[in-house]
Motif scaffolding. Sequence first.
Motif, short mmCIF file in Angstrom:
data_model
loop_
_atom_site.label_atom_id
_atom_site.label_comp_id
_atom_site.label_asym_id
_atom_site.label_seq_id
_atom_site.Cartn_x
_atom_site.Cartn_y
_atom_site.Cartn_z
N VAL B 5 2.62 11.29 -9.72
CA VAL B 5 1.98 11.01 -8.44
C VAL B 5 1.84 9.50 -8.28
CG1 VAL B 5 -0.17 11.21 -7.10
CG2 VAL B 5 0.69 13.17 -8.43
N VAL B 6 2.27 8.97 -7.15
CA VAL B 6 2.08 7.55 -6.85
C VAL B 6 1.55 7.42 -5.43
CG1 VAL B 6 3.19 5.31 -6.52
CG2 VAL B 6 3.87 6.74 -8.44
N THR B 7 0.25 7.12 -5.31
CA THR B 7 -0.34 6.76 -4.02
C THR B 7 -1.13 5.47 -4.26
OG1 THR B 7 -2.56 7.73 -4.16
CG2 THR B 7 -0.74 9.24 -3.65
N PRO B 8 -1.59 4.82 -3.20
CA PRO B 8 -2.36 3.58 -3.42
C PRO B 8 -3.63 3.81 -4.23
CG PRO B 8 -1.61 3.69 -1.14
CD PRO B 8 -1.30 5.02 -1.76
N LEU B 74 3.64 -15.38 2.69
CA LEU B 74 3.41 -14.34 1.69
C LEU B 74 2.06 -13.69 1.93
CD1 LEU B 74 4.58 -16.51 -1.31
CD2 LEU B 74 5.71 -14.36 -0.63
N TYR B 75 1.99 -12.42 1.64
CA TYR B 75 0.72 -11.70 1.75
C TYR B 75 0.63 -10.73 0.59
CZ TYR B 75 -2.03 -7.60 3.36
OH TYR B 75 -2.87 -6.51 3.44
N THR B 76 -0.43 -10.85 -0.20
CA THR B 76 -0.67 -9.85 -1.24
C THR B 76 -2.17 -9.60 -1.31
OG1 THR B 76 -0.08 -9.14 -3.49
CG2 THR B 76 -0.81 -11.43 -3.24
N GLY B 77 -2.60 -8.75 -2.24
CA GLY B 77 -4.01 -8.40 -2.24
C GLY B 77 -4.51 -7.86 -3.56
N ARG B 78 -5.80 -7.55 -3.52
CA ARG B 78 -6.48 -7.04 -4.71
C ARG B 78 -7.64 -6.16 -4.27
NH1 ARG B 78 -7.63 -4.88 -9.46
NH2 ARG B 78 -9.70 -5.42 -10.24
N GLN B 222 1.62 0.62 -3.32
CA GLN B 222 1.07 0.16 -2.05
C GLN B 222 2.04 0.39 -0.88
OE1 GLN B 222 -2.16 -1.09 -1.63
NE2 GLN B 222 -2.28 -0.27 -3.72
N ASP B 223 3.25 0.83 -1.20
CA ASP B 223 4.25 0.95 -0.14
C ASP B 223 3.82 1.86 1.02
OD1 ASP B 223 7.08 0.32 0.76
OD2 ASP B 223 7.12 2.51 0.75
N LEU B 243 8.96 -6.28 2.18
CA LEU B 243 8.27 -6.04 0.91
C LEU B 243 9.18 -6.22 -0.29
CD1 LEU B 243 7.01 -3.53 3.00
CD2 LEU B 243 5.46 -3.55 1.07
N ILE B 244 8.58 -6.64 -1.41
CA ILE B 244 9.25 -6.44 -2.69
C ILE B 244 8.26 -5.73 -3.61
CG2 ILE B 244 11.05 -8.21 -2.73
CD1 ILE B 244 9.12 -10.09 -4.04
#
Lengths: 371, 371
Positions: B5-8, B74-78, B222-223, B243-244
């Motif tokens: 399972v892969v969700t955010p 660029l945009y990223t997060g935490r 996060q996709d 996105l990468i």
Amino acid sequence: MEEFVVTPWEVRGKINYDKLVKNFGTKYIDESLLQKIKKLTGDLHFLLRRKIFYSHRDLDKLLNDYERGIPFYLYTGRGPSGHVHLGHLIPWILTKWLQDRFNVKLLFQITDDEKFLFKKTLSLEDALNYAYDNILDIIALGFDHRKTEIFIDTEYIKSLYKIALKVAKHLTYSTVKAAFGFDSSYNIGAIFFTAIQSAPAFIEYERNKRLINCLIPCAIDQDPHFRLTRDVAKVLKYPKPCLIHSKFFPSLSGLDKMSSSEEVSCIYVTDDEELVRKKIWKAVTGGRGTVKEQREKGGIPKNCSIFMYYYYLFEPDDNKLREIENKCKNGELLCGDCKEDLILRINKFLKEHRKKREKAKDLIDKYLVRD
Amino acid sequence: MEEFVVTPWEVRGKINYDKLVKNFGTKYIDESLLQKIKKLTGDLHFLLRRKIFYSHRDLDKLLNDYERGIPFYLYTGRGPSGHVHLGHLIPWILTKWLQDRFNVKLLFQITDDEKFLFKKTLSLEDALNYAYDNILDIIALGFDHRKTEIFIDTEYIKSLYKIALKVAKHLTYSTVKAAFGFDSSYNIGAIFFTAIQSAPAFIEYERNKRLINCLIPCAIDQDPHFRLTRDVAKVLKYPKPCLIHSKFFPSLSGLDKMSSSEEVSCIYVTDDEELVRKKIWKAVTGGRGTVKEQREKGGIPKNCSIFMYYYYLFEPDDNKLREIENKCKNGELLCGDCKEDLILRINKFLKEHRKKREKAKDLIDKYLVRD
């Protein structure tokens, strides 16, 4: 077959106000409660005397608390999707009276976010423009600027957001769906929005960290929001907000219809004298087919939108109102007489209102709070 | 039976990264794309060379635009629900490299609202405290403060809210439910949240009102957020964010598990030397049952979490990495050797990191933007 629908975003059909009290689980504002208010304020506003504000949640408790020294503040609001019409003024007029009589703080929320989210074709920019337009009408009513904070959601969101998050965490989609009748085609902003409307009901308590009650005067269609707010209050250990609910201002195009989106069925504060005249002359009355018949049988005030305008707004004096009613019933007054008289009263009111509205442009900063 | 399972908000099972590319509909970062990056930057970060960043959306388009003079940011997060561990650093390390090489602006979103809404027992106050804690780790990585804006959602909501509303208006509950696997027991804040995560992908375009692309380096979980963001971009006439995607940093407790919430399976930046030693000595390796067997048959690096630590973070030099791999395979290196070596490297890294983290306390105001 549905008889009528009342949600915060839709009101239609012939509304049975007793059924709303039963379905929503609210209480009537009864004689003993009215006497209690009168004891505390010295008199009773006609909107209370005439049971236009007719339903409540925990108003008795709030007044008992007040007598024991626990303060309260007022919270009401406006969804800015167009110009203000006379019906919108009803809850605000009582709110002002309550502010004056109890000398309390008022929070006035302008939900530009809500209107943007719920109105397909309304842009956020237009909602904000209407917000600033509508605020002038609110200020024109004469709220005490030292005790009034008006805020627009998108400009005050930082102050609202944290409380809204706390509320949102305790409201599931199921709950909101049941309260408002949403389905899964609703947008996620609309689904979240009720949390934003809850926030002002808790904000003063959050700030003061001491017991303070919140009283929300509103039309009864807003009750579903605050039912949720009250449920969440318990979980979050906030005081439950109390409410008083008004009936809806009657439509000019027939008493079994609501006025909201129909252009001719209500008077906007922006309508000029000629437009008012035109609308009132088109209004549905309780008159008979002919002058002769009316002189003989009399009119039927309870079916008359003109009489309702006197009742709700334009004849605060109960004796004079009874006089109009009796004269109509016994055929002394013809519909044309009332229409001409009401046109004068409305135009006089609007002329005054527009003057105050102009002055309000210089007063905005005294009322508006922003992040 | 679900394989993984892969969700955010949840990653579990043995992850098939190829299947994710297929299911999510992303593209591999292939050799020609790597060569293109190299052409523009002069070299390739090992996170790219080793295909730890392995998947993308429209990176090719963004680089072509860049060559034609269309800038990007660029945009990223935490999500601040605890201390930062080494795995969290992977996307940020590449983000810093991209910032340096392309000399571009970075928006760094700290989603305290998200973590509060999704973690039952986390308070908003604690989420905010973790936000400020985690920001020190971010600053410690050395982002250019003149080109970096770090913001915490609850303190920057006024800047985000209007764009989030525009996004939210075009996302139905159905859509969000399908993208994330929500059901109707999810809270309305959680349902709305993806709109807040979308906002930074559009904010620079909104501000500049000229074409600027957005590149989001993130772990592949996060996709789903940004798939929605991209769909809405089209409707709102914003440029689609590119996105990468990185793979997940391997767990110390076995490569078929994710590290996130298990205390011993990952190294936190706050772990002291002794705790690092303890965790590494407990780690699952690709070693054999006995020293004798290992000397004869060699270890299996691809099954070894220690080797993965070299691969992902602690041996940037490909030749040296190959040397470790070969020496393991031919039995020259024993697990104890690698463990002792890795402990030294991690503790050296953490010692440095903590120094920079201390200095970061004085630099916060250079990075943090608030409403």
